[in-house]
Design a protein around this motif. Structure first.
Motif, PDB file in Angstrom:
ATOM      1  N   TRP A 291      22.547  62.505   3.995  1.00  0.00           N
ATOM      2  CA  TRP A 291      22.821  62.236   2.579  1.00  0.00           C
ATOM      3  C   TRP A 291      21.560  61.709   1.927  1.00  0.00           C
ATOM      4  CZ3 TRP A 291      22.851  57.416  -0.078  1.00  0.00           C
ATOM      5  CH2 TRP A 291      23.350  57.461  -1.379  1.00  0.00           C
ATOM      6  N   ILE A 292      21.188  62.308   0.797  1.00  0.00           N
ATOM      7  CA  ILE A 292      19.967  61.919   0.076  1.00  0.00           C
ATOM      8  C   ILE A 292      20.313  61.699  -1.393  1.00  0.00           C
ATOM      9  CG2 ILE A 292      17.631  62.581  -0.601  1.00  0.00           C
ATOM     10  CD1 ILE A 292      17.500  64.338   1.852  1.00  0.00           C
ATOM     11  N   ARG A 293      19.869  60.594  -1.916  1.00  0.00           N
ATOM     12  CA  ARG A 293      20.009  60.299  -3.349  1.00  0.00           C
ATOM     13  C   ARG A 293      18.619  60.055  -3.918  1.00  0.00           C
ATOM     14  NH1 ARG A 293      20.236  56.182  -7.050  1.00  0.00           N
ATOM     15  NH2 ARG A 293      21.795  56.377  -8.717  1.00  0.00           N
ATOM     16  N   GLU A 294      18.218  60.897  -4.878  1.00  0.00           N
ATOM     17  CA  GLU A 294      16.864  60.871  -5.428  1.00  0.00           C
ATOM     18  C   GLU A 294      16.916  60.652  -6.941  1.00  0.00           C
ATOM     19  OE1 GLU A 294      13.534  60.346  -5.717  1.00  0.00           O
ATOM     20  OE2 GLU A 294      13.179  61.774  -4.074  1.00  0.00           O
ATOM     21  N   SER A 295      16.257  59.594  -7.416  1.00  0.00           N
ATOM     22  CA  SER A 295      16.197  59.337  -8.862  1.00  0.00           C
ATOM     23  C   SER A 295      14.784  58.992  -9.320  1.00  0.00           C
ATOM     24  CB  SER A 295      17.149  58.193  -9.237  1.00  0.00           C
ATOM     25  OG  SER A 295      16.747  56.972  -8.634  1.00  0.00           O
ATOM     26  N   ARG A 296      13.771  59.219  -8.476  1.00  0.00           N
ATOM     27  CA  ARG A 296      12.400  58.917  -8.867  1.00  0.00           C
ATOM     28  C   ARG A 296      11.901  59.933  -9.891  1.00  0.00           C
ATOM     29  NH1 ARG A 296       9.471  58.801  -3.185  1.00  0.00           N
ATOM     30  NH2 ARG A 296      10.758  60.687  -3.026  1.00  0.00           N
ATOM     31  N   ASP A 297      11.055  59.473 -10.803  1.00  0.00           N
ATOM     32  CA  ASP A 297      10.501  60.385 -11.796  1.00  0.00           C
ATOM     33  C   ASP A 297       9.334  61.188 -11.250  1.00  0.00           C
ATOM     34  OD1 ASP A 297       8.786  58.267 -11.545  1.00  0.00           O
ATOM     35  OD2 ASP A 297       8.568  57.873 -13.688  1.00  0.00           O
ATOM     36  N   SER A 298       8.797  60.806 -10.102  1.00  0.00           N
ATOM     37  CA  SER A 298       7.719  61.553  -9.461  1.00  0.00           C
ATOM     38  C   SER A 298       7.763  61.270  -7.970  1.00  0.00           C
ATOM     39  CB  SER A 298       6.347  61.167 -10.034  1.00  0.00           C
ATOM     40  OG  SER A 298       5.302  61.754  -9.283  1.00  0.00           O
ATOM     41  N   VAL A 300       5.161  61.901  -5.943  1.00  0.00           N
ATOM     42  CA  VAL A 300       3.827  61.469  -5.525  1.00  0.00           C
ATOM     43  C   VAL A 300       3.519  60.064  -6.006  1.00  0.00           C
ATOM     44  CG1 VAL A 300       1.373  62.019  -5.608  1.00  0.00           C
ATOM     45  CG2 VAL A 300       3.053  63.860  -5.530  1.00  0.00           C
ATOM     46  N   LEU A 301       3.650  59.820  -7.333  1.00  0.00           N
ATOM     47  CA  LEU A 301       3.368  58.509  -7.915  1.00  0.00           C
ATOM     48  C   LEU A 301       4.567  58.087  -8.771  1.00  0.00           C
ATOM     49  CD1 LEU A 301      -0.373  58.597  -9.050  1.00  0.00           C
ATOM     50  CD2 LEU A 301       0.626  57.191  -7.249  1.00  0.00           C
ATOM     51  N   PRO A 302       5.623  57.611  -8.161  1.00  0.00           N
ATOM     52  CA  PRO A 302       6.797  57.212  -8.958  1.00  0.00           C
ATOM     53  C   PRO A 302       6.518  55.945  -9.752  1.00  0.00           C
ATOM     54  CG  PRO A 302       7.111  56.622  -6.655  1.00  0.00           C
ATOM     55  CD  PRO A 302       5.835  57.407  -6.719  1.00  0.00           C
ATOM     56  N   SER A 303       6.959  55.939 -10.995  1.00  0.00           N
ATOM     57  CA  SER A 303       6.850  54.747 -11.838  1.00  0.00           C
ATOM     58  C   SER A 303       8.204  54.096 -12.069  1.00  0.00           C
ATOM     59  CB  SER A 303       6.224  55.118 -13.191  1.00  0.00           C
ATOM     60  OG  SER A 303       7.037  56.062 -13.868  1.00  0.00           O
ATOM     61  N   ARG A 304       9.258  54.769 -11.664  1.00  0.00           N
ATOM     62  CA  ARG A 304      10.610  54.224 -11.749  1.00  0.00           C
ATOM     63  C   ARG A 304      11.523  55.044 -10.845  1.00  0.00           C
ATOM     64  NH1 ARG A 304      12.350  55.355 -17.851  1.00  0.00           N
ATOM     65  NH2 ARG A 304      10.304  54.450 -18.216  1.00  0.00           N
ATOM     66  N   GLY A 305      12.682  54.487 -10.554  1.00  0.00           N
ATOM     67  CA  GLY A 305      13.645  55.195  -9.728  1.00  0.00           C
ATOM     68  C   GLY A 305      13.504  54.858  -8.254  1.00  0.00           C
ATOM     69  N   SER A 306      14.336  55.474  -7.435  1.00  0.00           N
ATOM     70  CA  SER A 306      14.354  55.194  -6.002  1.00  0.00           C
ATOM     71  C   SER A 306      14.871  56.411  -5.246  1.00  0.00           C
ATOM     72  CB  SER A 306      15.247  53.982  -5.697  1.00  0.00           C
ATOM     73  OG  SER A 306      16.586  54.235  -6.104  1.00  0.00           O
ATOM     74  N   GLU A 329      16.460  55.405   5.243  1.00  0.00           N
ATOM     75  CA  GLU A 329      15.166  55.221   4.586  1.00  0.00           C
ATOM     76  C   GLU A 329      15.411  54.957   3.107  1.00  0.00           C
ATOM     77  OE1 GLU A 329      11.027  57.668   3.519  1.00  0.00           O
ATOM     78  OE2 GLU A 329      12.545  58.538   4.841  1.00  0.00           O
ATOM     79  N   ALA A 330      14.763  53.929   2.586  1.00  0.00           N
ATOM     80  CA  ALA A 330      14.887  53.578   1.172  1.00  0.00           C
ATOM     81  C   ALA A 330      13.492  53.301   0.626  1.00  0.00           C
ATOM     82  CB  ALA A 330      15.786  52.361   0.986  1.00  0.00           C
ATOM     83  N   THR A 331      13.187  53.898  -0.523  1.00  0.00           N
ATOM     84  CA  THR A 331      11.877  53.702  -1.137  1.00  0.00           C
ATOM     85  C   THR A 331      12.030  53.605  -2.640  1.00  0.00           C
ATOM     86  OG1 THR A 331       9.644  54.621  -1.379  1.00  0.00           O
ATOM     87  CG2 THR A 331      11.448  56.189  -1.241  1.00  0.00           C
ATOM     88  N   THR A 332      11.201  52.809  -3.264  1.00  0.00           N
ATOM     89  CA  THR A 332      11.227  52.639  -4.710  1.00  0.00           C
ATOM     90  C   THR A 332       9.804  52.484  -5.205  1.00  0.00           C
ATOM     91  OG1 THR A 332      12.138  51.340  -6.548  1.00  0.00           O
ATOM     92  CG2 THR A 332      11.482  50.136  -4.567  1.00  0.00           C
TER      93      THR A 332
END
Length: 525
Positions: A291-298, A300-306, A329-332
């Protein structure tokens, strides 16, 4: 003659929604038919009927939303509606056709219905499918990433049986994955292109001699079902709002895998533990869910989201591998400009006035530019619980260490050891924090300055029949860690790091690396 309601509704929409009278209702429209032209050259008629059914069949209610998604929520034929509702249905159906990846172009239009007995309210949706894409695709490429280089040959046949099926095969030869072959047949569900099924046959051979004195050969079969859904933000998005609405993509994969793993080509100086692992092949039969949940705006270089990824596996449907495996795995990512308060936005330049001949001199802009600072935080953790007294297999264990997982340590060098060989572990955790910023006065360069702090550890768990979990958790509480700075080069999603750092803490046997370390990959801690 009274104009068709579609023309009236289009005029109102083009004028910004204004009508002559505030009491005038929106023109009523009714969907009469969906006409798809050009699709029969590539797709089976039965498949097209199934694709359009959620939009046309009144017997499918909102209770089928799990299967059809939001497709059953659109207006049905014959129901009174408005132009925005018809446009929403058109956009959804055109998007379904585009997801099939069969046609080069898809053009959507609305027109008054031409069927006998149609009134000024009846509307037809016309989808014109352009020329089909080429069916056969072949390419060769070289790839560098995640600590290895490889060359591959890939072939693909599109729309094999007229239902948007895809058959593809790939052969890879590399430095660590010495050779890999994969043949896969995938097809989208007839009722929902966001859902697909795949059957794959694979084989690969990996070289672990640099840290474990052996090679691994795997052959197997994998059957999987995939589903991906995107929740688009509603309303107007303010890009200046840090917590503004963002598109969220959710992916699911349910899979069954049957494989034979064989450890061999053991080096002459291998430890006794490695020689015991390579005595006989291992058979694995397992069910898994990702299961994957993606909300990052980028990416490579996310400025918001996770991003959150979870993986669950049960092995024990046959064979000798019997365990329960879980990984998360969790990243923000965030960005900020620490000196923006020193240089507030400048007012717009004055415009000439008919009463003033000359403009007032403007204040020059400051020479120091406000470079943004990007921060990221990533946590990874995993656990394998054996269900028998037999230890877990080497291929199922976790390995930690290297420029993409725990910097300033050698590849897969952390955790339990057998002599000089790394054996992998049943439990691990890793935490990484990174800071990136453009080089001063060179914000357009693909190079960025980089600083990082990493920590993590791997341990072996006791079997079911034994005890000793306290010692295992104690080992996890003694992390190996590192800190450093360096340069990062960005090219698309590929990331190249050249870091200078030192290990801060390390357990005995960990392969520490001081000084410079080069890392090439896509997914970094």
């Amino acid at each position: 003659m009274k104009p068709h309601n579609l023309l009236t509704a289009t005029s109102i929409l083009q004028s910004g929604g204004a009508v002559n009278s505030p009491f005038a209702p929106a023109p009523i429209l009714r969907l009469n038919a969906i006409r798809i032209s050009g699709a029969s050259r590539a797709l089976r008629p039965g498949y097209l009927t199934s694709l359009c059914r959620p939009y046309m069949d009144p017997s499918l209610s909102s209770s089928f939303s799990t299967i059809y998604g939001t497709r059953t929520g659109h207006v049905l034929p014959g129901q009174p509606t408005t132009l925005p509702s018809i446009l929403a249905l058109t956009s959804s159906l055109a998007g379904d056709l585009d997801k099939l990846d069969v046609f080069r172009t898809i053009e959507a239009t609305l027109s008054p219905s031409i069927f006998p007995g149609a009134t000024e309210e009846d509307v037809d949706i016309i989808l014109a499918c352009g020329k089909p894409k080429g069916r056969v695709f072949l390419k060769s490429s070289t790839d560098v990433g995640n600590g290895e280089g490889s060359a591959s040959i890939q072939g693909r046949i599109r729309n094999v049986f007229g239902g948007a099926e895809t058959m593809q095969g790939i052969a890879t030869f590399g430095t660590r994955t010495r050779q890999a072959f994969n043949v896969e047949l995938g097809a989208p569900a007839a009722w929902n292109p966001d859902v697909s099924g795949r059957v794959a046959v694979f084989a690969h051979e990996r070289d672990y001699s640099t840290h474990s004195s052996l090679f691994e050969a795997v052959k197997g079969l994998k059957v999987s079902g995939h589903a991906a859904f995107t929740d688009e933000p509603k309303g107007v998005i303010d890009p200046t709002e840090e917590d503004g609405a963002r598109a969220v993509t959710t992916q699911h994969e349910v899979a069954y895998e049957a494989s034979v793993r064989e450890l061999g080509r053991v080096r002459s100086d291998a430890s006794v533990a490695v020689r015991k692992m390579a005595v006989s092949p291992s058979v694995k039969s397992a069910l898994s869910w990702t299961w994957i949940r993606e909300s990052r705006d980028s990416v490579v270089l996310p400025s918001r989201g996770s991003k959150v990824r979870t993986f669950l596996e049960y092995a024990g449907l046959g064979g000798d591998a019997r365990h329960v495996k879980a990984e998360v795995e969790a990243t923000t990512g965030r960005h900020f400009s620490p000196f923006s308060w020193l240089y507030p936005p400048q007012p717009p330049a004055p415009t000439p006035s008919e009463f003033v001949d000359e403009l007032t001199p403007t204040i020059p802009q400051p020479t120091l530019t406000n470079h943004p600072i990007y921060t990221s935080l990533t946590l990874r953790s995993g656990l394998i619980q054996p269900l028998t007294s037999t230890p877990t297999h080497f291929s199922d264990r976790f390995h930690l260490g290297g420029p993409t997982s725990l910097r300033m340590f050698r590849h897969s060098s952390l955790g339990p050891k057998g002599g000089h060989d790394s054996l992998g572990g049943d439990a691990y955790w890793a935490l990484g924090a990174s800071v990136l910023t453009p080089i001063p006065r060179k914000p357009h360069w693909p190079l960025m300055l980089h600083g990082f702090v990493n920590a993590g550890q791997v341990c072996q768990l006791p079997s079911v029949s034994s005890r000793g979990y306290g010692a295992a958790w104690k080992e996890l509480g003694q992390p190996s860690s590192s800190v450093g700075v360096g340069l990062v080069y960005m090219q698309g999603q590929l990331r190249v790091e050249l870091n200078a750092g030192v290990p801060i803490t390390a357990r005995e046997g960990d392969g520490m690396r001081k000084g410079l370390q080069l890392g090439i990959g896509v997914d970094f801690l």
